[in-house]
Design an enzyme around this catalytic site. Structure first.
Site, PDB file in Angstrom:
ATOM      1  N   GLY A   1       1.172 -12.298   7.516  1.00  0.00           N
ATOM      2  CA  GLY A   1       0.370 -13.386   6.950  1.00  0.00           C
ATOM      3  C   GLY A   1       0.148 -13.131   5.479  1.00  0.00           C
ATOM      4  O   GLY A   1       0.758 -12.234   4.910  1.00  0.00           O
TER       5      GLY A   1
ATOM      6  N   HIS B   1      -3.522  -4.090  -8.418  1.00  0.00           N
ATOM      7  CA  HIS B   1      -2.931  -4.101  -9.773  1.00  0.00           C
ATOM      8  C   HIS B   1      -1.824  -5.153  -9.945  1.00  0.00           C
ATOM      9  O   HIS B   1      -1.370  -5.390 -11.047  1.00  0.00           O
ATOM     10  CB  HIS B   1      -2.441  -2.701 -10.188  1.00  0.00           C
TER      11      HIS B   1
ATOM     12  N   ASP C   1       1.400  -7.477   6.245  1.00  0.00           N
ATOM     13  CA  ASP C   1       2.147  -7.843   5.027  1.00  0.00           C
ATOM     14  C   ASP C   1       2.741  -9.234   5.258  1.00  0.00           C
ATOM     15  O   ASP C   1       2.565  -9.844   6.329  1.00  0.00           O
ATOM     16  CB  ASP C   1       3.252  -6.798   4.704  1.00  0.00           C
TER      17      ASP C   1
ATOM     18  N   PHE D   1      -2.627 -12.221   2.475  1.00  0.00           N
ATOM     19  CA  PHE D   1      -3.985 -11.701   2.253  1.00  0.00           C
ATOM     20  C   PHE D   1      -4.839 -12.641   1.404  1.00  0.00           C
ATOM     21  O   PHE D   1      -6.007 -12.386   1.199  1.00  0.00           O
ATOM     22  CB  PHE D   1      -3.985 -10.267   1.704  1.00  0.00           C
TER      23      PHE D   1
END
Ligand code: SAH
Length: 341
Positions: free
Chosen positions: A228, A248, A202, A230
């Protein structure tokens, strides 16, 4: 069909006044009223003293909540818990206290007041109000970020049990939870599968505070933590890549970029497990459709998707859907592998 109990204009008025009740429930959750009532009934004066509140105002809120079946009021004006109120207790197995708090906080509650802006412009009301996207805001506001992640922990506690009942995770040696928050999902999965390992990934400001959740589940030794973005990379080394309530949050372009980074990190035998609500393409009522509006106002381009919409973005990332598993909660598991051609 459910027959209306009241004339239609009253039915509609009850719906529009939903936000009155919403704030009453939030105030009770924020003040920890249900926790205070766990040992026995209390009067509004006692509750007000325990929560540093105004007795008369708190009494009025408690009476309103008792009128809809959350708490009961005795003739001597003592309040007690009802089964609904138990869900506001912090340590109840099906506690939603943290979720209630999140939904009543200014970041969510006031932002919903900007729905008209979102509908007129197609843009996030949150960005209009706070001048940055939700996750940029949390990076700068640690207290609000903590409330958000604790609310995610609450939701995971309910949903992961339902996912374990519906899907067999036992074959995965290493599970990578991409955007895994404080690690509640991995905590529950690794507790259930003592031979599996986890990688929690995360943003740094979230990973910095994940230790209490990992400790609570006794998985510190079996869970590597990596921080880090994504949008830049996803850690390699997993057999299963979990994306729970990540896709989402984003528009198609950014969702595909996250999926491509997962595909890049996955081994040939790897599985990608998107855990999300799926909108049914019919006119039936479903929580996913209201949740879709929440994504519209709060998230940067966020939306709930239909099965067709999920398949389209998954294919564009070079993956293919192998099956969609529903659970007793509204969350589904969309399983994909690397596309064969
Ligand atoms: N998967 C968790 C949390 C979902 S909320 C659960 O279901 O409980 C979305 C998560 O995405 C948050 O924890 C947030 O910090 C994380 N996130 C947002 N942007 C990110 C980024 N660029 N890189 C990594 N994580 C990010």
């Amino acid at each position: 069909m459910v027959m209306p109990q009241f004339p239609l204009h009253i039915e509609l008025l009850q719906m529009i006044k939903g936000y009155w009740l919403s704030q009453c429930i939030y105030v009770a959750a924020k003040l920890g009223i249900a926790d205070h009532l766990k040992k026995g009934s209390l009067s509004s004066i006692e509750l007000a003293s325990a929560t540093q509140s105004d007795p008369e105002s708190l009494h009025r809120v408690m009476m309103a909540l008792a009128s809809v079946g959350i708490f009961t009021a005795t003739e001597s004006q003592q309040y007690t818990l009802t089964p609904l109120a138990e869900c506001l207790c912090s340590d109840f197995s099906h506690s939603i206290r943290n979720m209630v708090i999140l939904l009543g906080e200014p970041e969510f509650y006031q932002t919903w007041g900007g729905l008209l802006h979102s509908v007129k412009t197609g843009k996030s009301a949150f960005e209009e109000r706070f001048g940055m996207n939700l996750f940029e805001y949390y990076q700068q506001n640690p207290t609000a970020a903590e409330i958000f992640e604790q609310s995610m922990n609450n939701a995971s506690a309910l949903e992961v049990a339902a996912m374990i009942d519906a899907y067999d995770f036992s074959g995965f040696k290493t599970l990578v939870d991409v955007g895994g928050g404080y690690g509640k999902t991995l905590g529950i999965l690794l507790q259930r599968y003592p031979h599996s390992h986890g990688i929690l990934f995360d943003a740094p400001y979230v990973i910095d505070h994940c230790l209490p959740t990992l400790k609570e589940h006794g998985i510190v030794e079996r869970c590597e933590v990596v921080s880090g973005s994504f949008f830049e990379f996803v850690p390699s080394g997993g057999d299963a890549y979990l994306l729970k309530y990540i896709i989402h949050d984003w528009d198609d372009e950014r969702a595909i970029s996250i999926l491509k980074n997962c595909r890049q990190a996955m081994p040939a035998h790897g599985k990608l497990l998107i855990m999300e609500r799926v909108i049914l393409e019919n006119h039936m009522s479903s929580f996913a459709k209201m949740s879709d509006i929440n994504m519209l106002v709060i998230c940067p381009g966020g939306k709930e998707r239909t099965e067709k919409e999920f398949k389209a973005i998954i294919e564009q990332a070079g993956l293919e859907v192998t099956r969609i598993v529903s659970t007793t909660e509204e969350i589904c598991i969309i399983e994909s592998t690397i596309a064969s051609n």
